[in-house]
Design a protein around this motif. Structure first.
Motif, PDB file in Angstrom:
ATOM      1  N   ALA A 129      -4.361   3.922  -2.946  1.00 13.84           N
ATOM      2  CA  ALA A 129      -4.180   3.224  -1.672  1.00 13.84           C
ATOM      3  C   ALA A 129      -5.341   2.272  -1.409  1.00 13.84           C
ATOM      4  O   ALA A 129      -5.146   1.153  -0.920  1.00 13.84           O
ATOM      5  N   ALA A 130      -6.557   2.707  -1.729  1.00  7.81           N
ATOM      6  CA  ALA A 130      -7.723   1.850  -1.536  1.00  7.81           C
ATOM      7  C   ALA A 130      -7.664   0.630  -2.454  1.00  7.81           C
ATOM      8  O   ALA A 130      -7.961  -0.499  -2.030  1.00  7.81           O
ATOM      9  N   LEU A 131      -7.252   0.842  -3.706  1.00  8.91           N
ATOM     10  CA  LEU A 131      -7.124  -0.277  -4.639  1.00  8.91           C
ATOM     11  C   LEU A 131      -6.073  -1.277  -4.152  1.00  8.91           C
ATOM     12  O   LEU A 131      -6.283  -2.493  -4.197  1.00  8.91           O
ATOM     13  N   GLY A 184      -7.033   0.816   7.609  1.00  5.33           N
ATOM     14  CA  GLY A 184      -5.966   1.679   8.106  1.00  5.33           C
ATOM     15  C   GLY A 184      -5.612   2.857   7.216  1.00  5.33           C
ATOM     16  O   GLY A 184      -4.466   3.283   7.179  1.00  5.33           O
ATOM     17  N   LEU A 185      -6.607   3.429   6.518  1.00  2.00           N
ATOM     18  CA  LEU A 185      -6.340   4.567   5.640  1.00  2.00           C
ATOM     19  C   LEU A 185      -7.012   5.846   6.155  1.00  2.00           C
ATOM     20  O   LEU A 185      -7.456   6.692   5.374  1.00  2.00           O
ATOM     21  N   ALA A 230       1.803   6.797  -6.825  1.00  2.00           N
ATOM     22  CA  ALA A 230       0.769   7.771  -7.186  1.00  2.00           C
ATOM     23  C   ALA A 230       1.236   9.197  -6.933  1.00  2.00           C
ATOM     24  O   ALA A 230       0.790  10.135  -7.618  1.00  2.00           O
ATOM     25  N   ALA A 231       2.133   9.363  -5.970  1.00  2.00           N
ATOM     26  CA  ALA A 231       2.625  10.708  -5.643  1.00  2.00           C
ATOM     27  C   ALA A 231       3.387  11.343  -6.797  1.00  2.00           C
ATOM     28  O   ALA A 231       3.529  12.574  -6.856  1.00  2.00           O
ATOM     29  N   VAL A 288       0.840  -1.200   0.000  1.00  2.00           N
ATOM     30  CA  VAL A 288       0.000   0.000   0.000  1.00  2.00           C
ATOM     31  C   VAL A 288       0.875   1.250   0.000  1.00  2.00           C
ATOM     32  O   VAL A 288       0.607   2.216  -0.728  1.00  2.00           O
ATOM     33  N   VAL A 289       1.936   1.228   0.774  1.00  2.00           N
ATOM     34  CA  VAL A 289       2.881   2.354   0.789  1.00  2.00           C
ATOM     35  C   VAL A 289       3.479   2.559  -0.603  1.00  2.00           C
ATOM     36  O   VAL A 289       3.620   3.697  -1.076  1.00  2.00           O
TER      37      VAL A 289
END
Length: 353
Positions: free
Chosen positions: A248-250, A213-214, A41-42, A34-35
């Motif tokens: 992050a959700a994906l 945890g988001l 994406a950033a 996820v990180v």
């Protein structure tokens, strides 16, 4: 209008390790996958996110078992709730919900110009669904059911909810707020999707903030029948769910099995904490959330101050009780020590044996 009061961090105390148990946050950091998705994406934050959130809607729909047209993502479940209020509530209309429950409910009603109809919880912190159904009239536009209930942790059962939905008029929207659904381990819990398939006026509200945890990225969603979902889509702000949050959700959905192992561990910690509190003499509502509720009444603020001095922040609700999140084992051990000391101090504890 009441103001929302977020859970505060603990006051720094020299020589004490600090624990924040005031916001029902997941104590585990994001998974490496996820990180990595967030990091990747950033690199493109100079671009607007996908306003239609097509990939996210498709993936959530696949996981839930509905069509993408029935998924309405937003900036946290609170953001989606705001879209619902904007679409449904107006001046002179009423919103029925249990109290005490999620503290954003009365705020959202007031902002929309509606009137709150608060139905008291039962003595054991549960929704009184028969009284809620009886409170519906021709001015009612929306009913909110929070299960597991925040802050008491009590969950609605499947049979109770079935009976309730059968009594609600078809032109009144019911929002089943299940932000803590992943933590509900009860055998008789609501099969919300099954009920949803039979009631066009039912909306399910979920979030990635708790089990996934988001919390810091703000992404949640509603499951709503296409006519309702289409209207909710009109009331959301464009680009409200950032590209980072969508990716992050994906990634979290792709790692769902891994994340649910953490949920299972938190549920085990919850049971350990509940058992220890029972041994200390506390009588608590049966919780299905990632938190426990101490029904301390007027002593809520005093308990929170004592916990804070011990390095633990909890969430007091003046005159009602204290909500304590389930954190890492060390945090929970510190909380249990505070509870034990509070009991031994001889202070009165409403709701305890």
């Amino acid at each position: 209008m009441p103001a929302y009061k977020p859970g505060k961090p603990p006051t720094p105390v020299e020589g004490l390790r600090q624990f924040k148990l005031s916001s029902n946050e997941n104590p585990y950091p994001p998974l490496p996958s996820v990180v990595q998705a967030i990091t990747d994406a950033a690199q493109a934050v100079n671009r607007y996110p996908d306003a239609g959130m097509h990939a996210l809607r498709e993936r959530i729909a696949e996981q839930v078992g509905v069509t993408a047209d029935e998924i309405v993502p937003g900036p946290g479940s609170v953001g989606v709730l705001d879209q619902i209020f904007t679409a449904v509530v107006e001046e002179g209309t009423e919103v029925v919900y249990a109290w005490r429950s999620f503290e954003m409910y009365p705020i959202a009603v007031a902002v929309a110009g509606g009137r709150s109809v608060q139905v008291p919880l039962t003595a054991d912190g549960r929704h009184d669904l028969p009284k809620m159904a009886a409170s519906i009239n021709d001015k009612t536009r929306l009913v909110l059911v929070c299960s597991p209930n925040n802050p008491t942790g009590a969950a609605v059962t499947g049979p109770e909810f079935e009976d309730f939905m059968a009594k609600v008029p078809g032109d009144v929207l019911v929002v089943f707020d299940e932000a803590y659904i992943e933590f509900d381990t009860a055998d008789d819990k609501v099969d919300s999707l099954h009920v949803y398939q039979r009631y066009p006026n039912l909306v399910l509200l979920r979030t990635f903030s708790k089990a996934y945890g988001l919390a810091g990225l703000r992404v949640g969603y509603a499951v709503a029948h296409p006519p309702v979902a289409a209207e909710l889509g009109k009331t959301g702000l464009p680009f409200a769910v950032t590209d980072l949050a969508q990716h992050a959700a994906l990634a979290s959905l792709a790692a769902r099995d891994e994340l649910l192992v953490r949920v299972k561990e938190l549920c085990s910690e919850r049971e350990r904490v509940v058992m220890a509190l029972a041994q200390q003499g506390w009588t608590l509502p049966v919780t299905q959330g990632n938190f426990v509720w101490l029904p301390l009444g007027e002593e809520a603020a005093a308990f929170a101050q004592i916990a804070d001095a011990a390095g633990v922040s909890v969430r007091p609700f003046a005159g009602d009780g204290v909500r304590c999140s389930i954190g890492e084992p060390d945090a929970n051990d510190t909380l249990l020590k505070v509870c034990e000391d509070f009991q031994r101090s001889g202070q009165r504890r409403p709701g305890s044996s």
